[in-house]
Design a protein around this motif. Structure first.
Motif, mmCIF file in Angstrom:
data_model
loop_
_atom_site.group_PDB
_atom_site.id
_atom_site.type_symbol
_atom_site.label_atom_id
_atom_site.label_comp_id
_atom_site.label_asym_id
_atom_site.label_seq_id
_atom_site.Cartn_x
_atom_site.Cartn_y
_atom_site.Cartn_z
ATOM 1 N N GLY B 34 -13.898 45.423 40.892
ATOM 2 C CA GLY B 34 -14.294 44.538 41.567
ATOM 3 C C GLY B 34 -13.586 44.035 42.924
ATOM 4 N N ASP B 35 -14.116 43.239 43.332
ATOM 5 C CA ASP B 35 -14.183 42.340 44.379
ATOM 6 C C ASP B 35 -13.883 41.303 44.296
ATOM 7 O OD1 ASP B 35 -13.657 41.120 47.377
ATOM 8 O OD2 ASP B 35 -15.397 42.184 48.363
ATOM 9 N N PRO B 36 -12.393 40.475 45.110
ATOM 10 C CA PRO B 36 -11.403 39.967 44.717
ATOM 11 C C PRO B 36 -12.050 38.999 45.427
ATOM 12 C CG PRO B 36 -9.836 41.282 46.235
ATOM 13 C CD PRO B 36 -11.450 41.475 45.923
ATOM 14 N N CYS B 37 -12.978 39.377 46.638
ATOM 15 C CA CYS B 37 -13.302 37.588 46.643
ATOM 16 C C CYS B 37 -14.760 37.133 46.681
ATOM 17 C CB CYS B 37 -14.196 38.209 48.840
ATOM 18 S SG CYS B 37 -12.703 38.020 49.575
ATOM 19 N N LEU B 41 -16.358 33.004 46.683
ATOM 20 C CA LEU B 41 -17.335 32.945 47.226
ATOM 21 C C LEU B 41 -18.675 32.624 46.546
ATOM 22 C CD1 LEU B 41 -16.855 35.907 50.002
ATOM 23 C CD2 LEU B 41 -16.247 33.162 49.919
ATOM 24 N N GLY B 42 -18.864 32.914 44.949
ATOM 25 C CA GLY B 42 -19.639 32.980 44.342
ATOM 26 C C GLY B 42 -21.002 34.528 44.486
ATOM 27 N N GLU B 43 -21.544 34.382 43.827
ATOM 28 C CA GLU B 43 -22.486 35.400 43.925
ATOM 29 C C GLU B 43 -23.394 35.036 45.415
ATOM 30 O OE1 GLU B 43 -25.413 35.166 40.580
ATOM 31 O OE2 GLU B 43 -23.462 36.152 39.169
ATOM 32 N N THR B 44 -24.104 33.515 45.431
ATOM 33 C CA THR B 44 -24.782 33.588 47.037
ATOM 34 C C THR B 44 -24.103 33.988 48.343
ATOM 35 O OG1 THR B 44 -23.637 31.018 46.553
ATOM 36 C CG2 THR B 44 -25.783 31.767 46.105
ATOM 37 N N ALA B 45 -23.106 34.375 48.412
ATOM 38 C CA ALA B 45 -22.648 34.398 49.749
ATOM 39 C C ALA B 45 -22.345 35.552 50.401
ATOM 40 C CB ALA B 45 -20.360 35.132 49.574
ATOM 41 N N THR B 46 -23.018 35.173 51.723
ATOM 42 C CA THR B 46 -23.676 36.116 52.887
ATOM 43 C C THR B 46 -22.829 37.727 52.813
ATOM 44 O OG1 THR B 46 -23.042 34.636 54.300
ATOM 45 C CG2 THR B 46 -25.148 34.760 53.936
ATOM 46 N N ALA B 47 -22.816 38.285 53.695
ATOM 47 C CA ALA B 47 -22.332 39.835 53.743
ATOM 48 C C ALA B 47 -20.504 39.131 55.397
ATOM 49 C CB ALA B 47 -23.127 40.604 54.744
ATOM 50 N N ASP B 49 -19.680 35.976 55.054
ATOM 51 C CA ASP B 49 -18.711 35.421 54.669
ATOM 52 C C ASP B 49 -18.070 36.000 53.740
ATOM 53 O OD1 ASP B 49 -19.978 32.466 55.223
ATOM 54 O OD2 ASP B 49 -21.154 32.854 53.472
ATOM 55 N N ARG B 50 -18.380 36.909 53.678
ATOM 56 C CA ARG B 50 -17.727 38.199 52.409
ATOM 57 C C ARG B 50 -16.575 38.925 53.668
ATOM 58 N NH1 ARG B 50 -18.252 40.386 47.582
ATOM 59 N NH2 ARG B 50 -19.617 39.125 47.529
ATOM 60 N N ALA B 51 -16.867 39.507 54.696
ATOM 61 C CA ALA B 51 -16.124 40.038 55.796
ATOM 62 C C ALA B 51 -15.533 39.152 56.254
ATOM 63 C CB ALA B 51 -17.107 40.011 56.860
ATOM 64 N N GLN B 52 -15.247 37.674 56.156
ATOM 65 C CA GLN B 52 -14.685 36.739 56.980
ATOM 66 C C GLN B 52 -12.864 37.223 55.207
ATOM 67 O OE1 GLN B 52 -15.089 33.004 59.103
ATOM 68 N NE2 GLN B 52 -13.197 33.044 58.885
ATOM 69 N N CYS B 53 -14.176 36.719 54.894
ATOM 70 C CA CYS B 53 -12.666 36.990 53.279
ATOM 71 C C CYS B 53 -11.834 38.356 53.375
ATOM 72 C CB CYS B 53 -13.255 36.530 51.989
ATOM 73 S SG CYS B 53 -12.161 36.505 50.367
ATOM 74 N N HIS B 54 -12.540 39.248 53.654
ATOM 75 C CA HIS B 54 -11.916 39.953 53.702
ATOM 76 C C HIS B 54 -10.965 39.912 54.394
ATOM 77 C CE1 HIS B 54 -14.947 42.818 50.750
ATOM 78 N NE2 HIS B 54 -14.291 41.677 50.311
ATOM 79 N N ARG B 55 -10.812 39.702 55.753
ATOM 80 C CA ARG B 55 -10.599 39.337 56.963
ATOM 81 C C ARG B 55 -9.327 38.864 56.608
ATOM 82 N NH1 ARG B 55 -14.496 40.219 60.356
ATOM 83 N NH2 ARG B 55 -14.196 37.780 60.868
ATOM 84 N N GLU B 56 -9.114 37.629 55.876
ATOM 85 C CA GLU B 56 -8.639 36.669 55.957
ATOM 86 C C GLU B 56 -7.473 37.589 54.818
ATOM 87 O OE1 GLU B 56 -10.430 33.147 54.337
ATOM 88 O OE2 GLU B 56 -11.251 32.758 56.169
ATOM 89 N N ARG B 57 -8.433 38.400 53.816
ATOM 90 C CA ARG B 57 -6.820 38.651 52.787
ATOM 91 C C ARG B 57 -6.536 39.625 53.102
ATOM 92 N NH1 ARG B 57 -8.374 36.888 46.999
ATOM 93 N NH2 ARG B 57 -8.670 34.708 47.749
ATOM 94 N N HIS B 58 -6.687 40.073 54.588
ATOM 95 C CA HIS B 58 -6.466 42.278 54.737
ATOM 96 C C HIS B 58 -7.019 42.853 54.276
ATOM 97 C CE1 HIS B 58 -3.821 39.294 57.572
ATOM 98 N NE2 HIS B 58 -2.805 39.039 56.500
ATOM 99 N N SER B 83 -3.890 30.713 46.986
ATOM 100 C CA SER B 83 -5.552 31.079 47.244
ATOM 101 C C SER B 83 -6.067 29.705 47.416
ATOM 102 C CB SER B 83 -6.244 32.139 46.827
ATOM 103 O OG SER B 83 -5.915 32.097 46.445
ATOM 104 N N VAL B 84 -5.554 28.752 46.172
ATOM 105 C CA VAL B 84 -6.265 27.948 46.092
ATOM 106 C C VAL B 84 -5.848 26.120 46.590
ATOM 107 C CG1 VAL B 84 -6.721 26.184 43.871
ATOM 108 C CG2 VAL B 84 -6.781 28.660 43.573
ATOM 109 N N HIS B 85 -4.561 26.079 46.717
ATOM 110 C CA HIS B 85 -4.150 25.506 47.417
ATOM 111 C C HIS B 85 -3.786 25.538 48.933
ATOM 112 C CE1 HIS B 85 -3.441 23.588 43.491
ATOM 113 N NE2 HIS B 85 -4.014 23.445 44.068
ATOM 114 N N HIS B 86 -4.558 26.120 50.246
ATOM 115 C CA HIS B 86 -4.343 27.015 51.128
ATOM 116 C C HIS B 86 -2.837 26.061 52.251
ATOM 117 C CE1 HIS B 86 -7.558 29.885 50.787
ATOM 118 N NE2 HIS B 86 -8.277 27.854 50.646
ATOM 119 N N ASP B 87 -3.302 25.875 51.387
ATOM 120 C CA ASP B 87 -1.333 24.706 52.629
ATOM 121 C C ASP B 87 0.163 24.533 51.999
ATOM 122 O OD1 ASP B 87 -2.287 22.891 50.420
ATOM 123 O OD2 ASP B 87 -1.218 21.152 51.909
ATOM 124 N N ARG B 88 -0.493 25.137 50.393
ATOM 125 C CA ARG B 88 0.965 25.726 50.214
ATOM 126 C C ARG B 88 1.530 26.983 49.576
ATOM 127 N NH1 ARG B 88 3.538 21.194 47.339
ATOM 128 N NH2 ARG B 88 3.574 22.202 45.686
#
Lengths: 267, 311
Positions: B34-37, B41-47, B49-58, B83-88
């Protein structure tokens, strides 16, 4: 022969639980989630002997269905954990040497980490945990106790005369281990398994209480979760669910204590 | 000097253990299908969005590179951002609940030892009497009755039926709010400690040096408290240490019953929200605490029993 007070108290508790787990779902007056919104959190009545829980679900039926879940989970967990633990711990002590030492250190390390953290982590990995995931989560930590008992027993027995005699007669190491050593280690392992059944019932209830249990099945822990949420309006729920858990765990502990005096050569 | 060497070696081994636990967690997370993203992102994520999430999380990097980044975050960046409270950072989240966890663990330990030692003394000096049997039943009850039962019963008794303590909730604070959870956790710990303490004292009281102390004319109280209790404590320290470790991460049930914050509840919350850095941080903190407590137990051994030397 006088009956030991611990056995006199503990065995009926265990037997009641076993009976409920075995026959519960057949004799339960309602399905485990028969919703009746008009009668939510009702006090006991003729239709609902122990009253109703959230959504008007019959409490007695939840208890009986929950006993089946607790029984299934605890029996499966103990069977697997006992087998794995006895083979690993007993085997490591029997073989000895570096491999044995490394395995002993592994069990020590696994023992010192809080098991509830591991149980939670394993269950959280699946989106919708089922009974098999619960068993897996509890086995991952459960085997360690049996491994330690088996190790201690095998170390005690390994160099006894009857084992040396069996070796001298030309028995293979596997035969010596399974036919001569392990049968003599059975007593303490049975004692440990009795405590283990109680611990597994408690662990299943705990995980379900935390919302990590098999949501499709009725569980005592989930009922207790409802009970603590409605403690002010309907303290009966927490009392019933908590007592079911406590009596079962107490029963296994009393029985285990009694068995230890009878079966464990060290005590 | 010997003590310094001992400390250095044990701390080094401890750091390696914590690293091993962290590595094991990393490996398990990456072995999962499975993909942690997906969860974020939910099921409606575009490709995209997905790539961006992957980049952010390396997640687009190789596994060894991800492992290096993971260790870097762990050591130098507060165990990574939540990954929930991004500023902390995870460390900030943990530091926030740590005082609650430590206070509960300490109070529960206090309750346990303060009940267990007198009860063990009482039972061990009167073997075979009714007192002994009563203590035996009490300790068995403490061991066998789960906090799942004791907790709600105590709330029902002291907050609902006989309202002398505040009903548990996020507003309840101070010692009054700490009393019932400490009692809930302490009862179980006290049960085990009492039983072990009684057995250990019985053994020690059979030793020749106890007879010698009695022969020198010491009072029974002096013999038991000054001479026997000290050596009888040794086996209890291991159990006490293990209990303390278990309290720090494993008090989650009691925390939930009494609606308290704590390390266990934070871990549960992080698991449910798929907040991997915080969940991993909790595991690493628990592992580090377990290692430290074991070190303290070994030092306490040497302090209590002069026959044991640290080396």
């Amino acid at each position: 022969m006088r009956l030991n007070p611990r056995a006199a108290l503990g065995l009926p508790m265990v037997l009641t639980f076993a009976l409920a787990a075995l026959a519960g779902p057949w004799v339960a007056p309602y399905a485990s989630r028969a919703i009746d919104l008009a009668h939510e959190l009702d006090p006991p009545s003729r239709a609902h002997w122990l009253g109703t829980a959230e959504n008007g679900v019959d409490v007695l039926s939840v208890l009986l269905h929950g006993a089946r879940l607790a029984g299934t989970v605890s029996l499966a967990t103990v069977a697997i954990a006992l087998t794995v633990g006895a083979l690993l711990g007993g085997g490591a002590a029997f073989v000895g040497g570096r491999l044995g030492g490394a395995l002993a250190r592994l069990t020590d390390a696994a023992q010192s980490f809080p098991s509830i953290i591991v149980n939670m982590a394993v269950l959280a990995m699946v989106t919708r945990p089922g009974v098999e995931h619960m068993v897996l989560a509890l086995t991952v930590t459960g085997w360690v106790g049996y491994a330690r008992v088996a190790r201690a027993e095998v170390l005690r027995l390994r160099d006894r005369e009857f084992v040396t005699a069996a070796r001298a007669l030309g028995a293979s190491p596997a035969r010596v281990f399974f036919r001569h050593v392990m049968p003599n280690a059975a007593g303490p392992l049975v004692v440990q398994a009795t405590f283990g059944l109680g611990a597994a019932v408690l662990a299943e209830a705990s995980m379900s209480f935390l919302g990590l249990g098999p949501g499709a099945s009725a569980s005592w822990g989930a009922l207790l979760d409802q009970g603590t949420a409605h403690l002010l309006r309907s303290p009966r729920l927490a009392l019933i669910a908590g007592s079911a858990i406590a009596i079962t765990v107490l029963g296994f502990n009393l029985t285990g204590d009694w068995l230890r005096d009878r079966l464990d050569p060290r005590s | 000097m010997r003590l310094l060497g001992f400390l250095a070696r044990r701390l080094g081994a401890g750091a390696l253990t914590v690293l091993a636990v962290a590595t094991l967690c990393f490996a398990m997370l990456h072995a999962l299908p499975g993909d942690p993203c997906d969860f974020d992102l939910g099921e409606t994520a575009t490709a995209a969005d997905r790539a961006q999430c992957h980049r952010e999380r390396h997640l687009d990097r190789s596994i060894p590179a991800q492992y290096a980044l993971f260790l870097n975050d762990l050591a130098f960046h507060g165990m990574g951002r939540s990954s929930v409270h991004h500023d902390r950072t995870a460390l900030q989240e943990i530091a926030e609940v740590w005082p609650d966890t430590a206070a509960l663990a300490l109070c529960a330990t206090l309750v346990a030892w303060l009940t267990a030692i007198p009860l063990a003394l009482l039972a061990a000096t009167r073997p075979g009497t009714r007192t002994d049997a009563a203590v035996g039943v009490l300790s068995l009850a403490g061991m066998a009755l789960p906090s799942l039962w004791i907790g709600p019963m105590l709330i029902g008794l002291f907050c609902v039926a006989l309202p002398i303590l505040p009903f548990p909730g996020p507003d309840a604070s101070g010692l009054a709010a700490l009393a019932l959870p400490s009692l809930t956790l302490g009862a179980g710990l006290a049960g085990i400690l009492t039983r072990m303490g009684r057995a250990s004292l019985r053994e020690v009281l059979k030793e020749p040096y106890i007879t010698a102390a009695r022969a020198r004319g010491l009072s029974e109280l002096e013999v038991v408290v000054k001479h026997a209790l000290r050596s009888a404590l040794v086996p209890l320290l291991t159990v006490g240490g293990a209990q303390l470790s278990a309290l720090l991460g494993g008090a989650v049930i009691t925390e939930k019953i009494f609606d308290r914050r704590g390390l266990g509840s934070l871990f549960l919350e992080a698991l449910q929200r798929r907040d991997t850095p915080v969940a991993l941080g909790c595991v690493v903190v628990v592992a580090a605490t377990v290692v430290l407590i074991q070190l303290l137990v070994d030092l306490a051994y040497a302090a209590v029993d002069p026959r044991i030397r640290v080396e």
